[in-house]
Design an enzyme around this catalytic site. Structure first.
Site, PDB file in Angstrom:
ATOM      1  N   LYS A 197       0.125  -4.735 -18.870  1.00 40.87           N
ATOM      2  CA  LYS A 197      -1.063  -4.449 -19.674  1.00 40.87           C
ATOM      3  C   LYS A 197      -2.010  -5.644 -19.658  1.00 40.87           C
ATOM      4  CE  LYS A 197      -2.293  -2.758 -24.331  1.00 40.87           C
ATOM      5  NZ  LYS A 197      -1.768  -2.513 -25.691  1.00 40.87           N
ATOM      6  N   GLY A 238       0.973  -3.075 -31.623  1.00 43.89           N
ATOM      7  CA  GLY A 238       0.649  -3.589 -32.954  1.00 43.89           C
ATOM      8  C   GLY A 238       0.399  -2.469 -33.951  1.00 43.89           C
ATOM      9  N   GLY A 239       0.205  -1.240 -33.416  1.00 43.84           N
ATOM     10  CA  GLY A 239      -0.008  -0.068 -34.260  1.00 43.84           C
ATOM     11  C   GLY A 239       0.335   1.190 -33.481  1.00 43.84           C
ATOM     12  N   GLY A 240       1.509   1.165 -32.846  1.00 45.41           N
ATOM     13  CA  GLY A 240       1.951   2.321 -32.062  1.00 45.41           C
ATOM     14  C   GLY A 240       1.506   2.294 -30.620  1.00 45.41           C
ATOM     15  N   SER A 241       0.971   1.160 -30.153  1.00 48.93           N
ATOM     16  CA  SER A 241       0.289   1.128 -28.854  1.00 48.93           C
ATOM     17  C   SER A 241       1.198   1.276 -27.639  1.00 48.93           C
ATOM     18  CB  SER A 241      -0.525  -0.158 -28.720  1.00 48.93           C
ATOM     19  OG  SER A 241      -1.647  -0.108 -29.568  1.00 48.93           O
ATOM     20  N   SER A 244      -2.893   1.850 -27.445  1.00 52.86           N
ATOM     21  CA  SER A 244      -3.849   1.244 -26.530  1.00 52.86           C
ATOM     22  C   SER A 244      -3.287   0.976 -25.137  1.00 52.86           C
ATOM     23  CB  SER A 244      -4.380  -0.071 -27.119  1.00 52.86           C
ATOM     24  OG  SER A 244      -3.329  -1.005 -27.322  1.00 52.86           O
TER      25      SER A 244
END
Length: 607
Positions: free
Chosen positions: A204, A301-304, A280
């Site tokens: 990534k 960091g939030g389901g990425s 993301s």
């Protein structure tokens, strides 16, 4: 008057009185010219903050953060009580060589049947696994260099499509050839570095992979931050012989859940090119789902990691906070992010995870992690451990999805586990989910803003995509008091979850509240803001990030349109082995119906 709300201490809350509160987001869905105009107004000195304040009040953010007395003290990063070693596991040497950990991981896997590779007579589609590539290389049926040429031709062909399919945003064919040639030479000499030698991976674009720049899929980050060496986790994989194809596309700076990116183009879902991949980590999930790479690294960091893995029908692991080093990533100073693997199977996730794990020196002191472990899937202990498994399910939350097809498929997976192994399904209650989501957005938003502020003040902010600028406008509205209140909420929710994990071993939900959403054509040029879709995609992922708990998404089937559905398994602190064990069994019970994605490349047999 009358706005003040006083919370009971978490230990005194009567869980039997808790009523599930469904989240309904009050915010406009905007694309195109109207969206661009909205962002420009949002950034005006007086009018912008007024709009933000109205949206915050409509979504109860001020009520939760500013009108509420929270009795707990703040928890600024996850803190865990000491944990017992999981049963039926192999302990990995955190300070040992990555290659040796991969050997230990290999011993945990079921017996490999080379006949399956030779016959290729599967009744249904399946992905080639890392052990299939290793067998093909060792038996000289193919070489890493031959596979590399096929991958290079696919990537170059995709770049020439109209519109292009931007899985990678940094790619150098000659560099891939050089890595593949070195791997081929090692196999010819009979000295591969590990089972991962010659395995192709994408990284990534917010993780350093020298010599590629790390842009975070922005247009300017590489101008202010130079990459001089690999991130720690990338370096560990490289020492095992992994071949890196380049830097994978993503939602700009990780600030979105769809994968939309106007800067380099939006990655398309391999199962339906008119749908988002999720984000993301959009490029990493899509490149694995399309068969081009065996695995990829993403950040979460939030389901990425879990959201795109679910939407693309692959496996994504979010480790316990601090289990893997974040050194060499754009988000190396936050309290909710991790770097983790995405692969087409649980066993491949285990192999990559074994190579890359290892906490930073600072986190070893502050977090005191339990030793890293893997489940022994090859022994009788595996079945015995599953027989004693206690699965937590909060039914009103579990069923709060966009379509009942999602909850039904996930329910079917639980029933199969229960029928096959006698796992106990225990009804649980998780209070204050809305407060948890608010605390998460304040935490991750404040940490993002802190890292970006110097460059935004330097004039780079106007070069960001419009949806990133929308997020930053919200984040700028958070005060220091809001941040402290969010950390008090973090401690409350940590208490609730630690109490739950005294009664259950895992908490199971769907991974997302919806399957892959359609890409509005008007969103391709300038992006979009669609907070209700964001809420649907993030419906179940936030606790693992705010509390730092390990969680994995594993495919369990498809909806009526053929779009993948994922099941999320969340464990207690440092319990990666437990969730990997459960995910492996779910994969076995639900994996017979795998469908070949519409965009799939057989880079192994094509040679």
């Amino acid at each position: 008057m009358g706005k003040k709300r006083v919370m009971l201490p978490a230990k005194d809350v009567d869980l039997s009185s808790i009523k599930y509160e469904r989240e309904v987001v009050q915010a406009p869905h905007l694309t195109g010219f109207v969206f661009r105009l909205f962002v420009r107004i949002l950034e005006l000195p007086l009018i912008g903050p007024m709009i933000i304040n109205v949206l915050k009040k409509q979504n109860k953010i001020d009520k939760i953060l500013q009108h509420t007395v929270i009795p707990e003290e703040p928890m600024f990063k996850p803190e865990y009580p000491p944990q017992e070693t999981e049963p039926g596991v192999v302990v990995l040497e955190e300070d040992g060589r990555p290659e040796d950990r991969v050997v230990s991981a290999l011993k945990c896997l079921p017996h490999y049947d080379a006949a399956e590779f030779l016959e290729n007579s599967h009744a249904s589609f399946r992905y080639w696994k890392i052990r299939d590539y290793a067998h093909a290389y060792r038996s000289r049926k193919v070489t890493p260099s031959l596979v590399a040429e096929h991958i290079i031709s696919i990537i170059e062909e995709n770049g020439g499509n109209k519109p292009p399919i931007p899985l990678l945003i940094s790619f150098v064919a000659e560099e891939v050839r050089e890595q593949a040639a070195a791997s081929t030479q090692r196999f010819e000499a009979g000295n591969p570095l590990s089972i991962l030698d010659g395995i192709f991976m994408a990284i990534k674009d917010d993780i350093d992979c020298y010599p590629h720049p790390s842009k975070g899929a922005s247009t300017w980050m590489h101008e202010v931050r130079t990459v001089k060496k690999d991130a720690v986790c990338v370096s560990r994989l490289r020492s095992c012989g992994v071949i890196f194809v380049g830097k994978a596309n993503m939602h700009e700076l990780g600030m979105g859940t769809t994968g939309n990116n106007p800067n380099y183009g939006t990655a398309r879902n391999p199962h339906a090119p008119d749908r988002y991949t999720g984000g993301s980590s959009s490029g990493p999930a899509a490149i694995v789902a399309s068969g081009i790479c065996s695995a990829a690294l993403g950040t979460d960091g939030g389901g990425s990691i879990r959201i795109p893995s679910s939407l693309c029908g692959v496996v994504g692991l979010k480790t316990t906070y601090g289990r893997t080093s974040m050194e060499g990533s754009l988000c190396d100073s936050g309290t909710v992010e991790i770097i983790g693997p995405i692969a087409s199977s649980v066993e491949d996730v285990m192999l990559v995870y074994a190579a890359m794990l290892g906490a930073s020196p600072a986190n070893r002191i502050s977090l005191r992690p339990s030793p890293p472990c893997l489940p022994t899937l090859s022994s009788n202990d595996h079945s015995n451990a599953l027989g004693f498994l206690r699965i937590g399910k909060y039914t009103p939350w579990f069923n709060d999805v966009h379509s009942t097809e999602i909850s039904d498929k996930c329910e079917d997976a639980l029933n199969l586990l229960s029928k096959e192994h006698g796992c106990e399904i225990i009804e649980i209650v998780i209070p204050e989910l809305l407060e948890m989501r608010t605390a998460h957005v304040v935490s991750i938003g404040s940490e993002c803003l802190c890292s970006l502020n110097p460059d935004c003040e330097d004039g780079k902010g106007v070069k960001l995509a419009y949806d990133t600028r929308t997020s930053l406008a919200l984040f700028r509205s958070f005060t220091a008091a809001d941040y402290v209140a969010a950390q008090c909420i973090r401690r409350r929710n940590m208490y609730y979850h630690m109490e739950i994990f005294k009664k259950v071993d895992v908490i199971v939900t769907p991974t997302t509240g919806m399957t892959a959403p359609r890409i509005p054509p008007s969103a391709l040029k300038s992006g979009e803001t669609d907070m209700q879709t964001t809420a649907n995609l993030m419906q179940f992922v936030v606790p693992a990030n705010l509390l730092g708990l390990p969680a994995i998404s594993v495919p369990v089937g498809y909806d009526k349109e053929g779009l993948p559905i994922g099941l999320q398994i969340m464990g207690g602190p440092w319990a990666e082995a437990t969730i990997l064990r459960v995910a492996s069994e779910v994969e076995k019970l639900c994996g017979e119906t795998k469908k070949k994605p519409a965009s799939y490349y057989d880079v192994l047999k094509a040679n």
